[in-house]
Design an enzyme around this catalytic site. Structure first.
Site, PDB file in Angstrom:
ATOM      1  CD  GLN A 168      19.968  76.884  13.066  1.00 25.93           C
ATOM      2  OE1 GLN A 168      20.852  76.700  13.891  1.00 25.93           O
ATOM      3  NE2 GLN A 168      19.919  76.223  11.918  1.00 25.93           N
ATOM      4  CG  ASP A 175      27.366  79.125  12.084  1.00 22.61           C
ATOM      5  OD1 ASP A 175      27.864  78.011  12.333  1.00 22.61           O
ATOM      6  OD2 ASP A 175      26.139  79.310  11.949  1.00 22.61           O
ATOM      7  CE  LYS A 182      23.519  74.216  14.657  1.00 25.71           C
ATOM      8  NZ  LYS A 182      23.338  75.383  13.759  1.00 25.71           N
TER       9      LYS A 182
HETATM   10  C1  BQF Z   1      23.308  63.639  11.216  1.00 22.20           C
HETATM   11  C2  BQF Z   1      21.483  72.507   8.303  1.00 22.20           C
HETATM   12  C3  BQF Z   1      20.515  72.755   6.121  1.00 22.20           C
HETATM   13  C4  BQF Z   1      20.032  74.006   6.463  1.00 22.20           C
HETATM   14  C5  BQF Z   1      20.266  74.528   7.711  1.00 22.20           C
HETATM   15  C6  BQF Z   1      23.606  65.614  12.698  1.00 22.20           C
HETATM   16  C7  BQF Z   1      22.892  67.803  12.018  1.00 22.20           C
HETATM   17  C8  BQF Z   1      22.398  67.257  10.857  1.00 22.20           C
HETATM   18  C9  BQF Z   1      22.540  65.906  10.593  1.00 22.20           C
HETATM   19  C10 BQF Z   1      22.767  69.245  12.307  1.00 22.20           C
HETATM   20  C11 BQF Z   1      22.207  71.755   9.313  1.00 22.20           C
HETATM   21  C12 BQF Z   1      22.744  70.399   9.026  1.00 22.20           C
HETATM   22  C13 BQF Z   1      22.371  72.313  10.574  1.00 22.20           C
HETATM   23  C14 BQF Z   1      23.121  65.094  11.513  1.00 22.20           C
HETATM   24  C15 BQF Z   1      23.054  71.598  11.686  1.00 22.20           C
HETATM   25  C16 BQF Z   1      23.696  69.912  10.089  1.00 22.20           C
HETATM   26  O1  BQF Z   1      23.319  62.820  12.133  1.00 22.20           O
HETATM   27  O2  BQF Z   1      23.482  63.311  10.036  1.00 22.20           O
HETATM   28  C17 BQF Z   1      23.491  66.962  12.944  1.00 22.20           C
HETATM   29  O3  BQF Z   1      22.319  69.581  13.375  1.00 22.20           O
HETATM   30  N1  BQF Z   1      23.172  70.199  11.402  1.00 22.20           N
HETATM   31  C18 BQF Z   1      21.848  73.620  10.816  1.00 22.20           C
HETATM   32  O4  BQF Z   1      21.986  74.147  11.901  1.00 22.20           O
HETATM   33  O5  BQF Z   1      21.220  74.282   9.855  1.00 22.20           O
HETATM   34  C19 BQF Z   1      20.989  73.774   8.626  1.00 22.20           C
HETATM   35  C20 BQF Z   1      21.229  71.997   7.039  1.00 22.20           C
END
Ligand code: BQF
Length: 299
Positions: free
Chosen positions: A99, A122, A55
């Site tokens: 987060q 968010d 991010k």
């Molecule tokens: C990709 C997230 C579950 C729990 C907490 C790119 C992300 C993921 C996949 C990413 C996620 C999922 C995020 C891909 C943020 C998505 O290339 O497929 C980016 O960074 N995500 C999060 O902050 O917390 C989570 C999933």
């Protein structure tokens, strides 16, 4: 056998990020300071740390300034509430992202409730959930917003179509159902969950099927209407001894089988995930513009 069109989330996210970059450049060229995002990371969950790095990297590339506040998992809820209060009051901070997940002894809900709704990039504060439900302007959670953008930019219309969302979380399923049923999107929406009877039958009626459950391979080819649009939100770690790190990422959809039935499908990784990040940037720019306009408390 024919194959579905794969929706390239990385490419579409790149396009969104480039557009945000242009808007940020125009914003700062007007003499304004860049949008500023503060991310709060508590504990040492490696997945969370990696998401936060992604991010911040994407933010920097889009010209968005920011910082990450890192805390030990022993941080108390009271201390974290104090951190949120300080960021709410800090006029140089446009967006605050906590987060998730937080350590077990911290109540996520109390923390999110403490955020200023107008810094909640968010879109998790109940005020933003309420705005979305009421059709008012506000912050929309990044993953559902990203899914709508994926559909739009792939030329997939939703009006009059039957959408089935599997998963009812506050983060994805519920807000996505709201977006799909909104005026302008105009889909007919069904939300399914762990207690849904005849899940296969319901899914098979979907023109647009969204899997946001968190179980690898739950959606099989037989649950998909031929030609349907399949959006896979799941990011599951599946053991894979062939990989160096011992696992691979898999969605909630059995991709290899589903792509022979679906008309359009998002891969994992490289589908919805990158869009989540792109929409965070867009939300952060939106936050900065709203703050500069001084309409913090209005929709
Ligand atoms: C990709 C997230 C579950 C729990 C907490 C790119 C992300 C993921 C996949 C990413 C996620 C999922 C995020 C891909 C943020 C998505 O290339 O497929 C980016 O960074 N995500 C999060 O902050 O917390 C989570 C999933």
């Amino acid at each position: 056998m024919q194959q579905a069109n794969t929706i390239d989330g990385r490419a579409i996210a790149r396009a969104v990020r480039t557009e945000v970059r242009s808007k940020v450049d125009a914003w700062t060229a007007g003499g304004r300071r860049p949008p500023y995002l503060t991310v709060v990371l508590v504990g040492d969950n490696p997945a969370s740390a990696s998401y936060v790095r992604g991010k911040m990297r994407a933010s920097a590339q889009a010209g968005i300034a920011g910082d990450t506040l890192r805390f030990e998992s022993s941080l108390t809820e009271e201390s974290l509430l104090g951190v949120i209060d300080r960021l709410n009051a800090d006029r140089s901070v446009d967006g605050i992202l906590v987060q998730l997940p937080l350590p077990g002894h911290i109540n996520d809900r109390r923390i999110i409730a403490r955020l200023s709704p107008d810094k909640d990039v968010d879109g998790l504060h109940v005020v933003n959930a309420g705005r979305l439900a009421a059709g008012q302007a506000g912050f929309v959670p990044c993953t559902p917003a990203g899914i709508m953008e994926l559909l739009r930019r792939s030329g997939i219309t939703t009006s009059g179509k039957r959408a089935v969302v599997v998963g009812r979380s506050n983060l994805v399923g519920k807000p996505l159902a709201q977006l799909l049923m909104q005026k302008g999107a105009d889909a007919t929406v069904t939300v399914c969950h762990s207690r849904t009877r005849n899940l296969s039958v319901v899914c098979r009626e979907a023109d647009i099927l969204v899997a946001a459950i968190g179980r690898a391979g739950l959606i099989t080819a037989g649950m998909i209407k031929p030609g349907a649009v399949v959006i896979d939100v799941g990011i599951n770690r599946v053991d894979d001894p062939a990989r160096e790190r011992g696992y691979r990422l898999a969605g909630d959809v059995d991709f290899e089988a589903a792509r022979r039935v679906a008309g359009w499908i998002t891969p994992v990784p490289g589908g919805v995930g990158p869009m989540t990040i792109a929409m965070l940037l867009s939300n952060t720019l939106f936050a900065a513009q709203r703050h500069a306009a001084g309409n913090n408390n209005r929709a």
